[in-house]
Design a protein around this motif. Structure first.
Motif, PDB file in Angstrom:
ATOM      1  N   ARG A 185       0.837  -1.201   0.000  1.00  0.00           N
ATOM      2  CA  ARG A 185       0.000   0.000   0.000  1.00  0.00           C
ATOM      3  C   ARG A 185       0.870   1.249   0.000  1.00  0.00           C
ATOM      4  O   ARG A 185       1.827   1.362   0.757  1.00  0.00           O
ATOM      5  N   GLN A 186       0.524   2.169  -0.847  1.00  0.00           N
ATOM      6  CA  GLN A 186       1.271   3.423  -0.929  1.00  0.00           C
ATOM      7  C   GLN A 186       0.367   4.527  -1.431  1.00  0.00           C
ATOM      8  O   GLN A 186      -0.753   4.280  -1.898  1.00  0.00           O
ATOM      9  N   ILE A 187       0.849   5.723  -1.332  1.00  0.00           N
ATOM     10  CA  ILE A 187       0.069   6.896  -1.725  1.00  0.00           C
ATOM     11  C   ILE A 187       0.942   7.796  -2.580  1.00  0.00           C
ATOM     12  O   ILE A 187       2.178   7.801  -2.442  1.00  0.00           O
ATOM     13  N   ARG A 188       0.326   8.533  -3.460  1.00  0.00           N
ATOM     14  CA  ARG A 188       1.071   9.453  -4.319  1.00  0.00           C
ATOM     15  C   ARG A 188       0.179  10.624  -4.702  1.00  0.00           C
ATOM     16  O   ARG A 188      -1.055  10.551  -4.593  1.00  0.00           O
ATOM     17  N   LEU A 189       0.816  11.691  -5.164  1.00  0.00           N
ATOM     18  CA  LEU A 189       0.124  12.856  -5.704  1.00  0.00           C
ATOM     19  C   LEU A 189       0.534  12.994  -7.161  1.00  0.00           C
ATOM     20  O   LEU A 189       1.728  13.019  -7.460  1.00  0.00           O
ATOM     21  N   VAL A 190      -0.440  13.060  -8.056  1.00  0.00           N
ATOM     22  CA  VAL A 190      -0.136  13.022  -9.491  1.00  0.00           C
ATOM     23  C   VAL A 190      -0.749  14.221 -10.199  1.00  0.00           C
ATOM     24  O   VAL A 190      -1.589  14.939  -9.662  1.00  0.00           O
ATOM     25  N   ASN A 191      -0.275  14.391 -11.454  1.00  0.00           N
ATOM     26  CA  ASN A 191      -0.778  15.422 -12.361  1.00  0.00           C
ATOM     27  C   ASN A 191      -0.293  16.811 -12.003  1.00  0.00           C
ATOM     28  O   ASN A 191      -0.948  17.800 -12.303  1.00  0.00           O
ATOM     29  N   GLU A 192       0.869  16.903 -11.353  1.00  0.00           N
ATOM     30  CA  GLU A 192       1.505  18.183 -11.080  1.00  0.00           C
ATOM     31  C   GLU A 192       2.999  17.986 -11.254  1.00  0.00           C
ATOM     32  O   GLU A 192       3.493  16.864 -11.298  1.00  0.00           O
ATOM     33  N   ALA A 193       3.746  19.104 -11.375  1.00  0.00           N
ATOM     34  CA  ALA A 193       5.170  19.014 -11.706  1.00  0.00           C
ATOM     35  C   ALA A 193       5.989  18.371 -10.602  1.00  0.00           C
ATOM     36  O   ALA A 193       7.023  17.784 -10.862  1.00  0.00           O
ATOM     37  N   GLY A 194       5.578  18.458  -9.351  1.00  0.00           N
ATOM     38  CA  GLY A 194       6.332  17.885  -8.254  1.00  0.00           C
ATOM     39  C   GLY A 194       5.565  16.780  -7.566  1.00  0.00           C
ATOM     40  O   GLY A 194       4.391  16.544  -7.846  1.00  0.00           O
ATOM     41  N   HIS A 195       6.250  16.088  -6.638  1.00  0.00           N
ATOM     42  CA  HIS A 195       5.612  14.970  -5.954  1.00  0.00           C
ATOM     43  C   HIS A 195       4.859  15.412  -4.708  1.00  0.00           C
ATOM     44  O   HIS A 195       4.286  14.579  -4.004  1.00  0.00           O
ATOM     45  N   CYS A 196       4.830  16.718  -4.402  1.00  0.00           N
ATOM     46  CA  CYS A 196       4.163  17.219  -3.195  1.00  0.00           C
ATOM     47  C   CYS A 196       2.904  18.012  -3.505  1.00  0.00           C
ATOM     48  O   CYS A 196       2.442  18.805  -2.679  1.00  0.00           O
ATOM     49  N   ALA A 197       2.331  17.830  -4.666  1.00  0.00           N
ATOM     50  CA  ALA A 197       1.045  18.452  -5.008  1.00  0.00           C
ATOM     51  C   ALA A 197       0.406  17.622  -6.099  1.00  0.00           C
ATOM     52  O   ALA A 197       1.094  17.074  -6.964  1.00  0.00           O
ATOM     53  N   GLY A 198      -0.920  17.495  -6.061  1.00  0.00           N
ATOM     54  CA  GLY A 198      -1.609  16.779  -7.120  1.00  0.00           C
ATOM     55  C   GLY A 198      -2.828  16.022  -6.620  1.00  0.00           C
ATOM     56  O   GLY A 198      -3.270  16.182  -5.474  1.00  0.00           O
ATOM     57  N   ARG A 199      -3.360  15.201  -7.495  1.00  0.00           N
ATOM     58  CA  ARG A 199      -4.512  14.362  -7.170  1.00  0.00           C
ATOM     59  C   ARG A 199      -4.061  13.207  -6.278  1.00  0.00           C
ATOM     60  O   ARG A 199      -3.044  12.572  -6.530  1.00  0.00           O
ATOM     61  N   VAL A 200      -4.832  12.938  -5.220  1.00  0.00           N
ATOM     62  CA  VAL A 200      -4.484  11.869  -4.282  1.00  0.00           C
ATOM     63  C   VAL A 200      -4.839  10.519  -4.892  1.00  0.00           C
ATOM     64  O   VAL A 200      -5.975  10.300  -5.323  1.00  0.00           O
ATOM     65  N   GLU A 201      -3.859   9.616  -4.932  1.00  0.00           N
ATOM     66  CA  GLU A 201      -4.099   8.255  -5.402  1.00  0.00           C
ATOM     67  C   GLU A 201      -3.478   7.253  -4.435  1.00  0.00           C
ATOM     68  O   GLU A 201      -2.387   7.491  -3.902  1.00  0.00           O
TER      69      GLU A 201
END
Length: 977
Positions: free
Chosen positions: A437-453
């Motif tokens: 299990r892991q989490i990420r933020l996507v659809n933005e230039a960096g890994h610290c902003a974006g859609r939660v997945e």
């Protein structure tokens, strides 16, 4: 007592070196004598002198005499002047000369040497100078290297020679794009301990068949060593990292289990068990590095993980990072491949030192539980068979695994060796453990902003924004090591996801360590669509821009903690300016502008003392002082940058060092001039230090297409000759260019040898291109390559446009015709329904006398003549042959007719009333022309009512779109008057 000079000659302590030439076999000649280095004057310096130097250094017996001061003048005095060699001397000081330090030597007359054994390596087209395609300059020509002739040992030497640390990998197959020109025909046979490639043995490959599709590449890392110190065993201890030869520790606040897992695997220590902080294994005594690794756990080496260092907070040895690895032999013999983490994927087992597949067509959760337990990945969440594209192709290790679920490792289960089992079991097996299990933020230039997945049960899915707030977002940011939440985004602010929506109605307190620990509806339980996907902006999200000067010039600002702020220029070098421009997609070079060229900033001044190195590939990797909104003493310290792709005014020059730089690309060595814009004009190429033209002999659209594509100017509109844009000057470099049109560079096309032209400038070739290729990629997304248009000709483009237009017209016509057909059908159906509801019914013959008798009962018989009533058929749903249909009499016997107008004791009528109209067909009608007008449209004529609640589709007398009428029971309808 002998003099120092005599002792030096007796002990042979004199030394020779070549300086500033890029390799041990080229450069300025310097000699160490009496402990001091000095130059050699080039008075009377010739080939015999140079040959002696090359032989003495082991760089071959032949050489070339470079121009005077070709490698610089140096800063030391001179030792030898007026050197005269015969060619057979073993050392340069054995040749005739005027004596050590004697004679006259003009300060700028310094001897240099280029030996034929000289090879100078470089890496091109990578993220930085320490990654890219391998190229070697042999003589004056850069050549690519075949991947079959370049291994990890050679790459290790190359990385050391370039001061790039350790070699991580040697990807082949033109990983960084295909080169052009010649391919090196020698194979390096390095041991890995050499300091330069020139020291490696080489063998000539006479029958080489390598092409540029097999160009070798190398990825180096400035992290040159990793170790665990002060632990109770080899696989536990304080984490120490060597950066370009210097050891230091890491801060525990920037170290997590995913990073530790990669290090344990890298050190052959199994899997990471824990990451104790607080100097658990004692304090280090070297530097505390500010680097933060961002691993997902699947990388083979920490050098492959993304790294940031910009703005890192100060950290003491009280917080040195540590790791405890399992060190278990069990984990060494089992691995999961092709997953999103170290705890999911296809299962492979190592038996007798060989990795093999595990095959089982009855793989279940008990089997998967043992695998997860052995890998210390938590509980099993899923047991599956990989898709065909993910199946293995290697040898088979085990078949038919039957576990009870309580075994500690897979080999303790009932298994069958591959050679003792029947053929036919071909299913690879895979597992998903809870540790995946892991989490990420996507659809933005960096890994610290974006859609939660969230990754759960082997599938990435989103989170619904119902009840989504800052407390929920804080958990996400802390889980990712991205600081705290600045914004809880809703309504798919960062774009809509796809597939599964895993969580909804989150209700975090903010203290949870993982998002799935928060109260929610449960996995997969939601009432959302992807237009409600939740997102997060964390405080550690960073962005970069230049303001007040356009896209490629301006005051440097970084985005941090939700706010844009300036960067101070103290300690900055040109490397930082170059790196900023490259990161913004504004060329490979930049320079600093002074005197508030782009105005003062008004926000915070976030950073100071930013120190970037050639090894860094982005500004985020550069160490600096910690984040501070008041980093600058005053606004005069703010950084202003001009990038190479921006043209400056006439008092300045282009900052781009190309095309004279050795790192320039083909695009930067090609131009069109004297046209109306940058995509039309006379074609000129850079070669041997000067611009030259191309002859129009054989010049056609295919050649022009390649030029336009290489310049990013779309497709060619015309290929022009006869100096259509004026005659050029200087050399005519190319003649009889013969491109296919599919090449990516003019250098890949066939042509006469460089400079071998019999043309005049009145034959200079030119092009007109369709225009600049438009790109929509964010300038921050430097990992995305710019797409080039396809190499289709003008004719193909016209045909494509015509096909699109004709297709659109055809679709429009079909849509209109379809609408007309549907409209006509609807009108015909409504007409039948309301004007003649019996037109399609099939009725049995009803005796005329029975009908007349029933009419008399209703008191209406005087209104009709015998000839005015047509015989009615009543359809019961049975076949007309072999069955006796029911009659109207039987139907009417089920209810009493009511003479009152518009009323039926059957209750409320839910279906509309229908009235017979006159017709000349055999369908059911009432044809009395004198009475029909009186009954049509009124409630005094024949009314057909439903005795039960329902819709029109339930009424057997209404037309059915499929069969005409539904099958119903005859006793369910009645006539009433």
């Amino acid at each position: 007592m002998p003099t120092l000079e005599a002792c030096s000659q007796l002990t042979g302590s004199d030394k020779l070196r070549l300086v500033n030439g890029g390799s041990p076999c080229a450069g300025r000649v310097e000699i160490q004598h009496l402990g001091q280095w000095g130059i050699v004057c080039d008075e009377n310096w010739d080939m015999k002198d140079v040959e002696v130097v090359c032989k003495q250094l082991g760089c071959g017996s032949t050489a070339r005499v470079p121009d005077r001061n070709h490698f610089g003048t140096g800063t030391t005095g001179f030792w030898l002047a007026a050197v005269v060699c015969h060619g057979n001397e073993s050392a340069i000081w054995d040749c005739k000369h005027e004596g050590w330090g004697k004679g006259t030597c003009k300060a700028l007359y310094v001897a240099g040497v280029i030996c034929t054994g000289h090879i100078q390596p470089r890496l091109v087209a990578g993220d930085n100078v320490c990654s890219g395609r391998v190229e070697i300059m042999h003589g004056d020509t850069w050549k690519t290297v075949c991947d079959s002739q370049f291994d990890l040992k050679a790459a290790s030497v190359l990385c050391k020679e370039l001061n790039c640390g350790a070699a991580l990998s040697v990807p082949g197959g033109a990983h960084f794009g295909e080169g052009h020109g010649l391919i090196w025909t020698e194979q390096l046979q390095c041991e890995g301990k050499e300091t330069s490639l020139i020291s490696c043995p080489r063998t000539l490959q006479v029958n080489q068949t390598c092409s540029h599709a097999n160009d070798a590449s190398t990825i180096c890392s400035w992290f040159t060593g990793f170790r665990l110190v002060n632990g109770s065993a080899r696989c536990s201890g304080r984490v120490e990292v060597q950066v370009l030869g210097a050891w230091g520790t890491l801060c525990d606040s920037r170290w997590d289990l995913s990073d530790a897992y990669v290090l344990c695997h890298q050190l052959n220590c199994g899997v990471a068990v824990s990451t104790p902080g607080g100097g658990h294994f004692g304090k280090g005594n070297n530097s505390v590095w500010g680097y933060k690794f961002h691993c997902n756990g699947t990388e083979p080496h920490l050098g492959f993980c993304p790294v940031t260092a910009l703005g890192a907070a100060q950290c003491s040895h009280d917080h040195d990072a540590s790791v405890i690895c399992s060190g278990s032999n069990y984990t060494k013999f089992l691995r999961l491949l092709n997953g999103e983490s170290q705890c999911d994927g296809r299962v492979e087992i190592s038996l007798s030192g060989v990795w093999g597949r595990v095959l089982d067509d009855q793989w279940d959760m008990d089997d998967a539980s043992v695998v997860c337990k052995q890998l210390q990945c938590g509980a099993a969440e899923k047991a599956y068979h990989p898709r065909k594209s993910e199946r293995g192709t290697g040898p088979v290790g085990l078949r038919r695994v039957q576990c009870a679920g309580n075994e500690t490792h897979l080999t303790l289960c009932n298994t069958t060796l591959p050679e003792t089992v029947q053929a036919g079991i071909t299913e690879d097996v895979g597992v998903v453990c809870s540790g995946s299990r892991q989490i990420r933020l996507v659809n933005e230039a960096g890994h610290c902003a974006g859609r939660v997945e969230i990754y759960y049960q082997g599938i990435w899915g989103t989170v619904c924004d119902d009840s989504w707030d800052l407390a929920d977002s804080n958990v996400v940011c802390q889980q990712l090591g991205c600081g705290h939440a600045i914004e809880a985004a809703a309504s798919a602010h960062y774009g809509e996801g796809s597939g599964q929506i895993w969580l909804d109605d989150m209700n975090c307190s903010g203290n949870e360590s993982e998002l799935w620990e928060c109260p929610s509806r449960g996995w997969g339980q939601h009432d959302c669509r992807h237009k409600e996907d939740a997102g997060v902006l964390c405080s550690d999200f960073m962005d970069l821009r230049l303001v007040n000067g356009g896209d490629c010039a301006g005051r440097l600002e970084v985005f941090y903690n939700g706010t844009w702020g300036s960067v101070c220029s103290n300690l900055m070098t040109d490397i930082t300016a170059d790196l900023v421009c490259k990161q913004l997609g504004c060329g490979n070079g930049g320079d600093f502008a002074r005197d508030f060229a782009y105005g003062e900033g008004s926000g915070p001044t976030w950073l100071d003392h930013v120190v970037c190195l050639n090894q860094h590939s982005s500004l985020w990797q550069c160490p600096s002082d910690p984040w501070d909104p008041q980093s600058c003493d005053n606004r005069a310290e703010e950084t202003h940058i001009i990038c190479s792709e921006r043209k400056v005014n006439s008092t300045q020059t282009l900052l781009n060092k190309c095309p004279n730089s050795t790192s320039c690309t083909d695009k930067e060595k090609l131009r069109v001039v004297e046209g109306k814009d940058r995509c039309s004009g006379r074609v000129e190429v850079w070669h041997h230090g000067s611009w030259g033209t191309v002859c129009d002999d054989s010049w056609d659209m295919a050649d022009a297409d390649v030029v336009c594509k290489q310049l990013g100017c779309g497709a060619a509109v015309s290929a022009l000759g006869k100096a259509a844009f004026g005659e050029g000057t200087g050399p005519i470099w190319l003649e009889k260019v013969n491109c296919k049109g599919t090449e990516s560079s003019l250098w890949d096309c066939c042509a006469e040898p460089w400079g071998d032209s019999k043309c005049y400038h009145k034959e200079d070739a030119a092009v007109n291109c369709s225009g600049a290729t438009q790109t929509t990629a964010s300038p921050l997304r430097t990992d995305l390559p710019h797409r080039q248009p396809p190499a289709d000709g003008r004719r193909d483009m016209v045909l494509i446009v015509i096909c699109i237009v004709l297709g659109a017209v055809l679709c429009l016509v079909l849509i209109i015709l379809g609408g007309q057909v549907r409209s006509a059908r609807a009108l015909r159906r409504e007409f039948r329904r309301y004007s003649n509801p019996f037109s399609e019914a099939v009725y049995e013959e009803i005796e005329y006398n029975q009908m007349r008798k029933k009419l008399e009962m209703l008191g209406r018989s005087d209104s009709y003549s015998e000839d005015s009533v047509t015989k009615l058929q009543y359809y019961t749903g049975d076949s007309e042959e072999g069955n006796d249909p029911g009659s109207v009499k039987e139907a009417l016997s089920l209810t009493e007719a009511v003479p009152e107008e518009g009323y039926d004791d059957a209750g409320e009528i839910s279906t509309p009333e229908y009235y017979p109209v006159s017709s000349q067909s055999d369908q059911a009608v009432i044809t009395n022309s004198q009475e029909s007008d009186k009954y049509r449209g009124s409630q005094k004529g024949w009314n057909l009512h439903s005795l039960s609640e329902g819709t029109d589709r339930d009424d057997p007398f209404l037309p059915n779109e499929d069969t005409g009428y539904d099958d119903v029971d005859a006793g369910s309808r009645t006539f009433s008057g």
